[in-house]
Design a protein around this motif. Structure first.
Motif, mmCIF file in Angstrom:
data_model
loop_
_atom_site.group_PDB
_atom_site.id
_atom_site.type_symbol
_atom_site.label_atom_id
_atom_site.label_comp_id
_atom_site.label_asym_id
_atom_site.label_seq_id
_atom_site.Cartn_x
_atom_site.Cartn_y
_atom_site.Cartn_z
ATOM 1 N N GLN A 189 0.824 -1.199 0.000
ATOM 2 C CA GLN A 189 0.000 0.000 0.000
ATOM 3 C C GLN A 189 0.867 1.261 0.000
ATOM 4 N N VAL A 190 0.281 2.316 -0.575
ATOM 5 C CA VAL A 190 0.921 3.634 -0.583
ATOM 6 C C VAL A 190 -0.086 4.644 -0.075
ATOM 7 N N VAL A 191 0.393 5.841 0.234
ATOM 8 C CA VAL A 191 -0.483 6.917 0.697
ATOM 9 C C VAL A 191 -0.952 7.705 -0.515
ATOM 10 N N MET A 192 -2.285 7.821 -0.694
ATOM 11 C CA MET A 192 -2.879 8.545 -1.819
ATOM 12 C C MET A 192 -3.807 9.633 -1.297
ATOM 13 N N TYR A 193 -3.808 10.758 -1.999
ATOM 14 C CA TYR A 193 -4.709 11.848 -1.619
ATOM 15 C C TYR A 193 -6.099 11.579 -2.145
ATOM 16 N N GLN A 194 -7.128 11.688 -1.286
ATOM 17 C CA GLN A 194 -8.523 11.491 -1.654
ATOM 18 C C GLN A 194 -9.235 12.837 -1.593
ATOM 19 N N GLU A 195 -9.630 13.315 -2.780
ATOM 20 C CA GLU A 195 -10.260 14.632 -2.852
ATOM 21 C C GLU A 195 -11.582 14.664 -2.113
ATOM 22 N N ALA A 196 -12.345 13.559 -2.119
ATOM 23 C CA ALA A 196 -13.665 13.534 -1.496
ATOM 24 C C ALA A 196 -13.590 13.801 0.002
ATOM 25 N N THR A 197 -12.522 13.309 0.652
ATOM 26 C CA THR A 197 -12.387 13.492 2.113
ATOM 27 C C THR A 197 -11.309 14.489 2.480
ATOM 28 N N ASP A 198 -10.603 15.028 1.450
ATOM 29 C CA ASP A 198 -9.519 15.986 1.687
ATOM 30 C C ASP A 198 -8.515 15.422 2.692
ATOM 31 N N SER A 199 -8.099 14.173 2.436
ATOM 32 C CA SER A 199 -7.163 13.531 3.349
ATOM 33 C C SER A 199 -6.307 12.549 2.562
ATOM 34 N N TRP A 200 -5.254 12.084 3.224
ATOM 35 C CA TRP A 200 -4.353 11.087 2.647
ATOM 36 C C TRP A 200 -4.712 9.735 3.251
ATOM 37 N N GLU A 201 -5.012 8.759 2.371
ATOM 38 C CA GLU A 201 -5.442 7.446 2.833
ATOM 39 C C GLU A 201 -4.597 6.351 2.188
ATOM 40 N N LEU A 202 -4.598 5.175 2.858
ATOM 41 C CA LEU A 202 -3.819 4.033 2.369
ATOM 42 C C LEU A 202 -4.575 3.355 1.242
ATOM 43 N N ARG A 203 -3.915 3.141 0.105
ATOM 44 C CA ARG A 203 -4.510 2.488 -1.054
ATOM 45 C C ARG A 203 -3.445 1.648 -1.760
ATOM 46 N N PHE A 204 -3.912 0.628 -2.497
ATOM 47 C CA PHE A 204 -3.003 -0.104 -3.374
ATOM 48 C C PHE A 204 -2.848 0.696 -4.664
ATOM 49 N N PRO A 205 -1.641 0.854 -5.176
ATOM 50 C CA PRO A 205 -1.445 1.665 -6.383
ATOM 51 C C PRO A 205 -2.028 0.987 -7.605
ATOM 52 N N PRO A 206 -2.562 1.766 -8.570
ATOM 53 C CA PRO A 206 -3.029 1.167 -9.832
ATOM 54 C C PRO A 206 -1.885 0.447 -10.534
ATOM 55 N N MET A 207 -2.196 -0.731 -11.100
ATOM 56 C CA MET A 207 -1.186 -1.522 -11.798
ATOM 57 C C MET A 207 -1.384 -1.336 -13.288
ATOM 58 N N GLY A 208 -0.608 -0.479 -13.911
ATOM 59 C CA GLY A 208 -0.731 -0.197 -15.335
ATOM 60 C C GLY A 208 0.326 -0.912 -16.130
ATOM 61 N N GLY A 209 0.332 -0.681 -17.472
ATOM 62 C CA GLY A 209 1.328 -1.300 -18.333
ATOM 63 C C GLY A 209 2.686 -0.643 -18.171
ATOM 64 N N GLY A 210 3.684 -1.236 -18.816
ATOM 65 C CA GLY A 210 5.027 -0.667 -18.772
ATOM 66 C C GLY A 210 5.885 -1.358 -17.756
ATOM 67 N N GLY A 211 7.176 -1.326 -17.952
ATOM 68 C CA GLY A 211 8.099 -1.976 -17.049
ATOM 69 C C GLY A 211 8.555 -1.051 -15.954
ATOM 70 N N GLY A 212 9.396 -1.547 -15.077
ATOM 71 C CA GLY A 212 9.904 -0.747 -13.977
ATOM 72 C C GLY A 212 10.948 0.242 -14.459
ATOM 73 N N GLY A 213 11.254 1.206 -13.616
ATOM 74 C CA GLY A 213 12.238 2.237 -13.964
ATOM 75 C C GLY A 213 13.641 1.686 -13.940
ATOM 76 N N GLY A 214 14.559 2.534 -14.309
ATOM 77 C CA GLY A 214 15.961 2.152 -14.238
ATOM 78 C C GLY A 214 16.482 1.583 -15.528
ATOM 79 N N GLY A 215 15.639 1.400 -16.552
ATOM 80 C CA GLY A 215 16.139 0.951 -17.847
ATOM 81 C C GLY A 215 16.583 -0.478 -17.871
#
Length: 355
Positions: A189-215
């Motif tokens: 989990q990471v900390v994400m800002y939630q506009e509806a509650t104006d707070s930072w909450e714990l969420r799992f990050p979206p898993m999109g395409g593409g590889g990891g950084g660092g080349g």
């Protein structure tokens, strides 16, 4: 005999029993309702005949009951008579319809009781909230309203704080911030800002395409390339060509909550009759979907969803009374229902009704 009145009418139809009842020589006690077997094939009536005066009929009472189909046995002045009666298909269908109606009514009553309980629970919670609000309001009204006292004596100075450069990460927690969730974090989990509650909450990050950084490959956790996990935890495809499983590697089992699966925005569900329904239309399959033909020694055929007597079908076709000759090598002869002709199947020759 589906009713007690019909059974009594059958008893009264016997002249001996009718006369014995009329002059008071016997009294009949009917045990109602009749017993129906588990498979609903038979209905069993039981009655007791009390012999008040047997001098007139001299044993004819028991014989009359047996003539009507009863299994009668006498013990002293009492005859116990039992009659097993076959239940017809139409009566069985009525029983099944009554059972479905009773189950439906029971479900409605259960839902109503559940709704009443929920309403009462909510009302009780609302009453507690109202009581707390009144208590808070009362406490705010009883504050002392006297004159302000003199300033208190200044306390001693506190110890000097640590230099900012010496602060360690272990001395502060992320949850110490007022607008950050105090939930216990889970792996990934990471900390994400939630506009509806104006707070930072714990969420799992979206898993999109593409590889990891660092080349380079091999660093970090592997990610899905054709699917995305939303911040709410939903798994959605990135395009229109993704499948779950394949013909050679099918998914073994799928578990879903609720009772609806959507195919092209059309629901496939279980309806109130506990039958499969697609887009609101019940799918027919056995178990009473086709009613049984009437049982009255008449041959029936089914046409346009209805049972009709066979002798009323194609009454305008005149069939030949005899066939004088036909080729010996024709093994199959059929009737053309449109013309009334006998037709040889192989080859396609026609033999007229006159032969």
């Amino acid at each position: 005999m589906a009713s007690l009145d019909q059974l009594k009418k059958k008893i009264q139809g016997n002249p001996v029993l009718k006369a014995a009842i009329g002059d008071g020589s016997i009294r009949i006690i009917y045990k109602e309702p009749p017993v129906i077997d588990e498979d609903r094939l038979f209905r069993t009536w039981t009655l007791e005949v009390l012999i008040v005066d047997d001098s007139t009929y001299n044993g004819l009472i028991q014989k009359s009951l047996e003539t009507l189909g009863f299994d009668a046995s006498r013990k002293g002045d009492k005859i116990t008579a039992v009659l097993d009666e076959a239940i017809t298909a139409s009566e069985r269908q009525e029983m099944e319809a009554d059972d479905r109606q009773e189950r439906k009514a029971a479900k409605v009553q259960a839902d109503e009781r559940r709704d009443d309980l929920l309403i009462k629970t909510l009302e009780a919670m609302q009453a507690k909230i109202d009581a707390l609000e009144e208590k808070i309001e009362f406490m705010s009204l009883v504050k002392a309203k006297g004159q302000a006292g003199p300033p208190g004596r200044q306390g001693p100075s506190g110890a000097a704080g640590r230099d900012g450069q010496d602060l360690l990460a272990t001395d502060a927690n992320l949850q110490d911030l007022n607008d950050v969730s105090d939930e216990t974090p889970k792996q990934g989990q990471v900390v994400m800002y939630q506009e509806a509650t104006d707070s930072w909450e714990l969420r799992f990050p979206p898993m999109g395409g593409g590889g990891g950084g660092g080349g380079g490959a091999g660093g970090g956790q592997a990610k899905l390339q054709h699917w995305t996990e939303t911040s709410e935890g939903h798994l959605v495809p990135n395009g229109e060509d993704q499948n779950l499983g394949s013909p050679t590697q099918p998914v073994r089992e799928i578990y879903v909550t609720g009772n609806t699966v959507y195919m092209d925005n059309k629901p496939l569900s279980i309806n109130e009759n506990e039958r499969i329904s697609f887009d609101g239309n019940q799918l027919g399959y056995g178990d009473g979907d086709v009613s049984e033909a009437p049982e009255n020694s008449v041959a029936y055929v089914r046409r346009d969803g209805t049972w009709i007597p066979l002798d009323t079908v194609n009454t305008d076709i005149e069939l030949p009374t005899s066939i004088t000759a036909y080729p010996s090598n024709y093994a199959n002869i059929v009737i053309d229902l449109d013309t009334g002709l006998l037709v040889a199947v192989e080859p396609e020759d026609v033999i007229s009704p006159e032969g």
